[in-house]
Design a protein around this motif. Structure first.
Motif, mmCIF file in Angstrom:
data_model
loop_
_atom_site.group_PDB
_atom_site.id
_atom_site.type_symbol
_atom_site.label_atom_id
_atom_site.label_comp_id
_atom_site.label_asym_id
_atom_site.label_seq_id
_atom_site.Cartn_x
_atom_site.Cartn_y
_atom_site.Cartn_z
ATOM 1 N N GLY A 127 0.070 3.890 1.782
ATOM 2 C CA GLY A 127 0.819 3.874 0.534
ATOM 3 C C GLY A 127 1.493 5.211 0.072
ATOM 4 O O GLY A 127 2.500 5.310 -0.358
ATOM 5 N N ALA A 128 1.038 6.341 0.315
ATOM 6 C CA ALA A 128 1.302 7.555 0.215
ATOM 7 C C ALA A 128 2.469 7.804 1.257
ATOM 8 O O ALA A 128 3.603 8.748 0.715
ATOM 9 N N LEU A 129 2.257 7.556 2.360
ATOM 10 C CA LEU A 129 3.405 8.062 3.262
ATOM 11 C C LEU A 129 4.547 7.041 3.101
ATOM 12 O O LEU A 129 5.773 7.493 3.734
ATOM 13 N N ARG A 130 4.396 6.186 2.686
ATOM 14 C CA ARG A 130 5.524 5.108 2.403
ATOM 15 C C ARG A 130 5.801 4.726 0.850
ATOM 16 O O ARG A 130 6.124 3.590 0.238
ATOM 17 N N ARG A 131 5.774 6.060 0.071
ATOM 18 C CA ARG A 131 5.841 6.081 -1.336
ATOM 19 C C ARG A 131 7.241 5.163 -1.857
ATOM 20 O O ARG A 131 8.067 5.392 -1.294
ATOM 21 N N GLY A 132 7.249 4.175 -2.837
ATOM 22 C CA GLY A 132 8.372 3.796 -3.168
ATOM 23 C C GLY A 132 8.754 2.506 -2.337
ATOM 24 O O GLY A 132 9.804 1.803 -2.768
ATOM 25 N N SER A 133 8.418 2.397 -1.157
ATOM 26 C CA SER A 133 8.706 1.109 -0.266
ATOM 27 C C SER A 133 8.208 -0.328 -0.708
ATOM 28 O O SER A 133 7.422 -0.203 -1.714
ATOM 29 N N ARG A 134 8.733 -1.267 -0.362
ATOM 30 C CA ARG A 134 8.068 -2.481 -0.510
ATOM 31 C C ARG A 134 6.539 -2.577 -0.053
ATOM 32 O O ARG A 134 5.931 -3.183 -0.810
ATOM 33 N N THR A 135 6.336 -1.817 1.191
ATOM 34 C CA THR A 135 4.861 -1.931 1.425
ATOM 35 C C THR A 135 3.865 -1.216 0.273
ATOM 36 O O THR A 135 2.621 -1.658 0.189
ATOM 37 N N ASP A 136 4.314 0.068 -0.161
ATOM 38 C CA ASP A 136 3.558 0.545 -1.208
ATOM 39 C C ASP A 136 3.411 -0.155 -2.379
ATOM 40 O O ASP A 136 2.564 -0.311 -3.031
ATOM 41 N N ARG A 137 4.687 -0.858 -3.114
ATOM 42 C CA ARG A 137 4.615 -1.697 -4.210
ATOM 43 C C ARG A 137 3.839 -2.907 -3.841
ATOM 44 O O ARG A 137 2.996 -3.373 -4.710
ATOM 45 N N LEU A 199 -10.007 1.184 -5.853
ATOM 46 C CA LEU A 199 -10.440 2.570 -6.323
ATOM 47 C C LEU A 199 -10.372 3.812 -5.174
ATOM 48 O O LEU A 199 -9.418 4.530 -5.386
ATOM 49 N N VAL A 200 -10.728 3.306 -4.109
ATOM 50 C CA VAL A 200 -10.611 4.353 -2.948
ATOM 51 C C VAL A 200 -9.157 4.539 -2.510
ATOM 52 O O VAL A 200 -8.622 5.502 -2.392
ATOM 53 N N THR A 201 -8.555 3.359 -2.497
ATOM 54 C CA THR A 201 -7.121 3.442 -2.284
ATOM 55 C C THR A 201 -6.209 4.146 -3.213
ATOM 56 O O THR A 201 -5.425 5.050 -2.972
ATOM 57 N N ARG A 202 -6.535 4.168 -4.568
ATOM 58 C CA ARG A 202 -5.951 4.716 -5.471
ATOM 59 C C ARG A 202 -6.222 6.079 -5.272
ATOM 60 O O ARG A 202 -5.249 7.045 -5.528
ATOM 61 N N VAL A 203 -7.452 6.620 -5.188
ATOM 62 C CA VAL A 203 -7.678 8.003 -4.960
ATOM 63 C C VAL A 203 -7.009 8.711 -3.745
ATOM 64 O O VAL A 203 -6.610 9.770 -3.858
ATOM 65 N N THR A 204 -7.358 7.962 -2.510
ATOM 66 C CA THR A 204 -6.541 8.141 -1.566
ATOM 67 C C THR A 204 -5.258 8.457 -1.496
ATOM 68 O O THR A 204 -4.454 9.624 -1.244
ATOM 69 N N ARG A 205 -4.417 7.661 -2.310
ATOM 70 C CA ARG A 205 -2.965 7.769 -2.293
ATOM 71 C C ARG A 205 -2.488 8.926 -3.285
ATOM 72 O O ARG A 205 -1.769 9.805 -2.953
ATOM 73 N N SER A 206 -3.269 8.973 -4.220
ATOM 74 C CA SER A 206 -3.044 10.235 -5.057
ATOM 75 C C SER A 206 -3.266 11.530 -4.540
ATOM 76 O O SER A 206 -2.630 12.382 -4.668
ATOM 77 N N ALA A 207 -4.389 11.563 -3.949
ATOM 78 C CA ALA A 207 -4.751 12.894 -3.218
ATOM 79 C C ALA A 207 -3.796 13.372 -2.107
ATOM 80 O O ALA A 207 -3.037 14.391 -1.852
ATOM 81 N N MET A 208 -3.078 12.221 -1.423
ATOM 82 C CA MET A 208 -2.203 12.480 -0.145
ATOM 83 C C MET A 208 -0.966 12.975 -1.017
ATOM 84 O O MET A 208 -0.335 13.681 -0.601
#
Length: 322
Positions: A127-137, A199-208
């Motif tokens: 999600g972090a590496l593809r921020r804003g893409s359809r995959t991320d959404r 929860l871990v997905t959100r934390v990982t994405r935010s930290a990345m």
């Protein structure tokens, strides 16, 4: 003070804090169960009509008639010597009862932790590496749904679809043998890990994302360093601190969450034992399990605090500077 002395003093402070936390927790646990409604002596007669004299004798035999602080001291003294008491319901040593149920719960937590690490951290990185893409959404939509889904809802849904309708996985029991146990634990582990994965997905994405915005990352990319190398050496490594901290604390608290999942799937673990002991007023077992849960959480929290500087060298450098 040298660096080694500072580390030793820090470890000693953490150990003292752990001991104080466990002592206060043991008192609170014993107090809450002592003040709970219901009379254990009435339960021990198993529905028979018992007169006041018989109930009084049962209370005397099990120590229910002693003052609160005396009962607490005797219980604490036994815990410090490895004696967790005797189950009034099962007529066995509490330590033996918990030990017989512990492997099933540890397997459940272990498989759930693996799912959290692989799916949660992996989804956050993508999600972090593809921020804003359809995959991320799409990932964020699934994360929102997963975070809002209670464990019992996930358990019912997984049982209905993958267990009953498709028949891919068994829906009740622990299984026998390693492979059969793993087959039985897949659905409970998935139900247990849904919220934690979110929860871990959100934390990982935010930290990345925080690390991707760092100046040194932009400089490395502008110099032609391959993006994969920058992500691995600079972004992911520096983001591991909050990711590992949150993941470890979530996994350490799973022992409580297993109560819902183990009951839903008919598993004989520590979680279902806690529900049974509270329902049947088996105070000794309930006290021991709650104390075990708190002890695991406190120990993991202390270990994370001590290991964090090793994961993130910036914290160690800041500590040395101070």
């Amino acid at each position: 003070m040298t660096a080694a002395a500072a580390r030793a003093a820090r470890v000693l402070r953490r150990l003292a804090g752990m001991a104080a936390t466990l002592l206060v927790t043991s008192f609170l646990v014993f107090s809450s169960l002592f003040l709970a409604p219901g009379d254990p002596a009435s339960f021990l007669v198993k529905g028979r009509s018992a007169g006041p004299a018989e109930l009084a004798e049962i209370r005397r035999q099990y120590g229910f008639d002693e003052p609160f602080l005396v009962r607490y001291w005797h219980w604490l003294e036994g815990v410090l010597h490895g004696d967790l008491g005797r189950s009034h319901l099962l007529h066995q040593d509490v330590a033996s009862v918990i030990w017989s149920r512990l492997p099933a719960s540890l397997l459940l937590i272990g498989v759930s932790a693996l799912m959290i690490a692989v799916v949660g951290i992996g989804s956050g990185v993508v999600g972090a590496l593809r921020r804003g893409s359809r995959t991320d959404r799409s990932l964020m939509l699934l994360v929102t749904v997963g975070a809002a889904a209670p464990a019992f809802v996930a358990a019912l849904l997984l049982r209905s679809v993958l267990g009953v309708q498709l028949g891919w996985f068994p829906t009740i029991g622990n299984g026998t043998g390693l492979l059969d146990r793993l087959h039985h634990v897949v659905l409970p582990a998935a139900a247990l890990s849904v919220t934690f994965v979110a929860l871990v997905t959100r934390v990982t994405r935010s930290a990345m994302l925080d690390e991707l915005r760092r100046e040194h990352v932009e400089v490395a990319l502008s110099r032609g360093t391959p993006r994969r190398t920058v992500v691995r050496r600079h972004v992911l490594r520096n983001a591991l601190g909050p990711i590992v901290t949150v993941s470890a604390l979530l996994v350490s608290g799973m022992l409580v969450s297993t109560a819902i999942v183990e009951t839903a799937f008919g598993m004989s673990g520590v979680g279902s034992l806690l529900v049974q002991s509270v329902d049947q007023l088996d105070f000794q077992v309930a006290q021991a399990i709650v104390l075990l849960v708190v002890a695991v959480f406190v120990v993991v929290n202390a270990l994370v605090d001590l290991v964090h500087p090793l994961i993130d060298p910036r914290m160690a450098a800041a500590g040395s500077a101070r």
